[in-house]
Design an enzyme around this catalytic site. Structure first.
Site, mmCIF file in Angstrom:
data_model
loop_
_atom_site.group_PDB
_atom_site.id
_atom_site.type_symbol
_atom_site.label_atom_id
_atom_site.label_comp_id
_atom_site.label_asym_id
_atom_site.label_seq_id
_atom_site.Cartn_x
_atom_site.Cartn_y
_atom_site.Cartn_z
ATOM 1 N N ASN A 10 8.845 -34.275 -63.397
ATOM 2 C CA ASN A 10 8.601 -32.890 -63.811
ATOM 3 C C ASN A 10 8.495 -32.703 -65.314
ATOM 4 O O ASN A 10 8.154 -31.614 -65.775
ATOM 5 C CB ASN A 10 9.660 -31.927 -63.213
ATOM 6 C CG ASN A 10 9.600 -31.904 -61.706
ATOM 7 O OD1 ASN A 10 8.531 -31.750 -61.137
ATOM 8 N ND2 ASN A 10 10.732 -32.081 -61.051
ATOM 9 N N TYR A 22 13.581 -25.270 -71.671
ATOM 10 C CA TYR A 22 13.013 -26.505 -72.206
ATOM 11 C C TYR A 22 12.128 -26.320 -73.443
ATOM 12 O O TYR A 22 11.599 -27.299 -73.968
ATOM 13 C CB TYR A 22 12.227 -27.232 -71.106
ATOM 14 C CG TYR A 22 13.091 -27.645 -69.930
ATOM 15 C CD1 TYR A 22 14.117 -28.572 -70.107
ATOM 16 C CD2 TYR A 22 12.898 -27.106 -68.666
ATOM 17 C CE1 TYR A 22 14.929 -28.946 -69.041
ATOM 18 C CE2 TYR A 22 13.703 -27.485 -67.590
ATOM 19 C CZ TYR A 22 14.713 -28.398 -67.790
ATOM 20 O OH TYR A 22 15.513 -28.775 -66.745
ATOM 21 N N ASP A 86 20.969 -49.424 -62.160
ATOM 22 C CA ASP A 86 21.021 -50.870 -61.959
ATOM 23 C C ASP A 86 19.958 -51.576 -62.797
ATOM 24 O O ASP A 86 20.205 -52.650 -63.358
ATOM 25 C CB ASP A 86 20.845 -51.224 -60.479
ATOM 26 C CG ASP A 86 22.076 -50.885 -59.650
ATOM 27 O OD1 ASP A 86 23.137 -50.585 -60.241
ATOM 28 O OD2 ASP A 86 21.984 -50.896 -58.410
ATOM 29 N N GLU A 97 19.757 -42.530 -73.782
ATOM 30 C CA GLU A 97 19.433 -41.516 -72.771
ATOM 31 C C GLU A 97 19.307 -40.178 -73.493
ATOM 32 O O GLU A 97 20.221 -39.771 -74.210
ATOM 33 C CB GLU A 97 20.579 -41.474 -71.743
ATOM 34 C CG GLU A 97 20.429 -40.423 -70.666
ATOM 35 C CD GLU A 97 21.658 -40.363 -69.747
ATOM 36 O OE1 GLU A 97 22.535 -41.281 -69.796
ATOM 37 O OE2 GLU A 97 21.770 -39.382 -68.994
ATOM 38 N N HIS A 99 18.380 -36.010 -73.234
ATOM 39 C CA HIS A 99 18.121 -34.802 -72.439
ATOM 40 C C HIS A 99 17.792 -33.663 -73.367
ATOM 41 O O HIS A 99 18.494 -33.448 -74.373
ATOM 42 C CB HIS A 99 19.332 -34.438 -71.577
ATOM 43 C CG HIS A 99 19.612 -35.479 -70.547
ATOM 44 N ND1 HIS A 99 18.832 -35.627 -69.427
ATOM 45 C CD2 HIS A 99 20.535 -36.462 -70.497
ATOM 46 C CE1 HIS A 99 19.269 -36.649 -68.736
ATOM 47 N NE2 HIS A 99 20.307 -37.180 -69.365
HETATM 48 O O1 CA2 Z 1 17.427 -31.623 -70.066
HETATM 49 C C1 CA2 Z 1 16.726 -32.563 -69.680
HETATM 50 O O2 CA2 Z 1 15.989 -33.206 -70.424
HETATM 51 C C2 CA2 Z 1 16.700 -32.904 -68.184
HETATM 52 O O3 CA2 Z 1 16.625 -34.330 -68.065
HETATM 53 C C3 CA2 Z 1 15.448 -32.270 -67.632
HETATM 54 C C4 CA2 Z 1 15.315 -32.422 -66.112
HETATM 55 C C5 CA2 Z 1 16.589 -31.966 -65.408
HETATM 56 O O4 CA2 Z 1 16.475 -32.219 -64.017
HETATM 57 C C6 CA2 Z 1 17.811 -32.652 -65.962
HETATM 58 O O5 CA2 Z 1 18.945 -32.139 -65.303
HETATM 59 C C7 CA2 Z 1 17.938 -32.428 -67.453
HETATM 60 C C8 CA2 Z 1 14.179 -31.565 -65.602
HETATM 61 C C9 CA2 Z 1 12.870 -31.881 -66.191
HETATM 62 C C10 CA2 Z 1 11.918 -30.856 -65.697
HETATM 63 O O6 CA2 Z 1 11.262 -30.322 -66.794
HETATM 64 C C11 CA2 Z 1 10.603 -29.158 -66.620
HETATM 65 C C12 CA2 Z 1 9.995 -28.682 -67.727
HETATM 66 C C13 CA2 Z 1 9.332 -27.496 -67.650
HETATM 67 C C14 CA2 Z 1 9.254 -26.807 -66.451
HETATM 68 C C15 CA2 Z 1 9.866 -27.306 -65.327
HETATM 69 C C16 CA2 Z 1 10.544 -28.506 -65.406
#
Ligand code: CA2
Length: 149
Positions: A10, A22, A86, A97, A99
């Site tokens: 995503n 985001y 793993d 990592e 986020h």
């Molecule tokens: O905060 C982060 O970078 C995450 O890895 C993003 C993931 C989420 O599942 C993690 O818990 C935290 C989600 C990525 C999805 O990104 C989107 C961006 C725009 C619209 C929808 C989803």
């Protein structure tokens, strides 16, 4: 030195949905920023995104042969994937990592990272800047003579 940046499911939607969480930068913007900094730090960058767990695992395996360092934002696989953990656990190169959001300020199911015990460090909640900080940190670790300032 070669660095792989791997993005999980995503993240291709970045900048197109949920900007309150985001931000407005697209993944292509993040890639362009990373490429600019990588050139400055003399890192050779490969930038990937996939919605498929097996593809992410294959890139991690390839990195064992080719990469000096790795940055990974595994998306939602962070919270579920023993298989990605793993794969990272057998990598000798440093791994950060990243986020975009602070997963600890969000829903409880996001508070656990399956990868945490298999990475060198984590950067959370700083948005796209997290990727740049990760590159700087890795450059400092692996080629300190080049990564000044
Ligand atoms: O905060 C982060 O970078 C995450 O890895 C993003 C993931 C989420 O599942 C993690 O818990 C935290 C989600 C990525 C999805 O990104 C989107 C961006 C725009 C619209 C929808 C989803």
């Amino acid at each position: 030195m070669k660095v792989e940046i791997i993005n999980g499911p995503n993240l291709n939607l970045l900048g197109k949905r949920q900007p309150a969480i985001y931000g407005h930068e697209t993944l292509a913007d993040v890639e362009a920023d990373c490429r600019r900094l990588a050139a400055e730090l003399r890192l050779e960058l490969r930038f990937h995104q996939s919605n498929r767990e097996y593809e992410i695992i294959d890139w991690i395996h390839e990195a064992r042969e080719t990469a000096g360092a790795l940055v990974i934002n595994p998306g939602a696989f962070t919270h579920t994937s023993v298989a990605i953990r793993d794969a990272l656990a057998v990598l000798e190169a440093p791994v950060i990592e990243v986020h975009l959001s602070n997963i600890h300020r969000r829903e409880p199911f996001r508070h656990t990272s399956m990868l945490a015990g298999a990475v060198t460090g984590q950067i959370l909640g700083l948005g796209p800047a997290g990727y740049l900080l990760a590159l700087r940190a890795l450059a400092q670790m692996v080629q300190p003579a080049v990564a000044v300032a």
